[in-house]
Design a protein around this motif. Structure first.
Motif, mmCIF file in Angstrom:
data_model
loop_
_atom_site.group_PDB
_atom_site.id
_atom_site.type_symbol
_atom_site.label_atom_id
_atom_site.label_comp_id
_atom_site.label_asym_id
_atom_site.label_seq_id
_atom_site.Cartn_x
_atom_site.Cartn_y
_atom_site.Cartn_z
ATOM 1 N N GLN A 13 0.837 -1.206 0.000
ATOM 2 C CA GLN A 13 0.000 0.000 0.000
ATOM 3 C C GLN A 13 0.882 1.271 0.000
ATOM 4 N N ALA A 17 1.661 4.262 -2.824
ATOM 5 C CA ALA A 17 1.474 5.678 -2.476
ATOM 6 C C ALA A 17 2.728 6.494 -2.804
ATOM 7 N N GLY A 217 1.693 2.792 6.374
ATOM 8 C CA GLY A 217 0.579 1.916 6.048
ATOM 9 C C GLY A 217 -0.160 1.476 7.295
ATOM 10 N N GLY A 221 -5.721 2.756 5.904
ATOM 11 C CA GLY A 221 -5.193 3.462 4.734
ATOM 12 C C GLY A 221 -3.838 4.074 5.020
ATOM 13 N N VAL A 222 -3.304 4.798 4.030
ATOM 14 C CA VAL A 222 -1.958 5.370 4.167
ATOM 15 C C VAL A 222 -2.050 6.716 4.884
ATOM 16 N N GLN A 223 -1.260 6.838 5.949
ATOM 17 C CA GLN A 223 -1.140 8.145 6.627
ATOM 18 C C GLN A 223 0.095 8.846 6.092
#
Ligand code: 5RP
Length: 227
Positions: A13, A17, A217, A221-223
């Motif tokens: 993920q 990104a 990750g 979701g991706v921070q």
């Protein structure tokens, strides 16, 4: 990506990104490790036409070349727009511990030439205080006994990294000490101090070359964390 489980899904993920930080026709720096491997694969599949990449390890070079990517020496590029790499630990300031893959020296050199360090990690790497992960230090072999004593004075237990009953040899022909039991409450000061010890090639504290951005990750979701 959906067939991956747990930690690998989070790594994939953040690797995807990170593509948002890769501009077409740019020179980029590429780190080392399992998270970076996901990034290399994602970049190859993305169709983004970079100028080329500078690699931090033989392993990453081989992976990129096998996928048809152009890899050059650091000396051949004017500057790097971005350096993308994983970490073993990252704190709230973007300070990191790196070197779990034994590539810390080239990682630090390449990171120092990049305008932006984008760190890609799964959430397990986020810590309050660095040091639970044994601190990797690349060392000149003849200095090992002396450096073990120096780390003991700091309260650390430095252990020579082994593989198949042999001391691990880095891409630079040196050894790795993994130092257990340190709490890195002042990463900048400790990086500066250890870096001066005779026989230390590179300490795996990345405080002077800290992350500018961390893509972390999580199951939600991706921070994106900026420092
Ligand atoms: C290699 C490194 C890696 O970035 C670090 O070990 C993280 O690796 P992974 O993505 O496999 O967890 O510093 O020297």
């Amino acid at each position: 990506m959906s067939q991956l489980s747990g930690q690998d899904a989070l790594k994939a993920q953040v690797a995807h990104a990170a593509l948002a930080y890769v501009q077409p026709h740019a020179w980029i720096g590429v780190g080392t490790g399992s998270t970076v491997n996901f990034f290399i694969d994602a970049l190859a599949q993305s169709g983004i036409a970079i100028q080329g990449a500078v690699s931090s390890s033989i392993a990453s070079t081989q992976r990129m070349q096998a996928l048809g990517m152009h890899v050059v020496d650091l000396s051949e590029v004017p500057s790097l727009a971005v350096y993308i790499d994983g970490a073993d630990e990252i704190d709230a300031h973007g300070y990191m511990v790196k070197g779990g893959g034994a590539a810390l020296t080239r990682e630090k050199i390449v990171a120092a030439q990049a305008q932006q360090f984008v760190c890609i990690v799964d959430q397990s790497k986020r810590v309050e205080v660095l040091g639970a992960f044994p601190l990797p230090v690349e060392v000149i072999p003849m200095a090992v006994p002396q450096l073990v004593r120096e780390f003991a004075k700091l309260g650390g237990n430095a252990v020579l990294r082994m593989k198949n009953n042999q001391a691990v040899v880095t891409d630079n022909g040196q050894h790795i000490l993994d130092v257990h039991g340190l709490r890195l409450t002042e990463p900048l000061a400790l990086e500066a101090r250890i870096s001066q010890w005779p026989g230390v090639v590179t300490v795996g504290i990345f405080a002077f070359q800290k992350a500018h951005v961390c893509l972390m990750g999580t199951p939600a979701g991706v921070q994106t964390l900026r420092y």
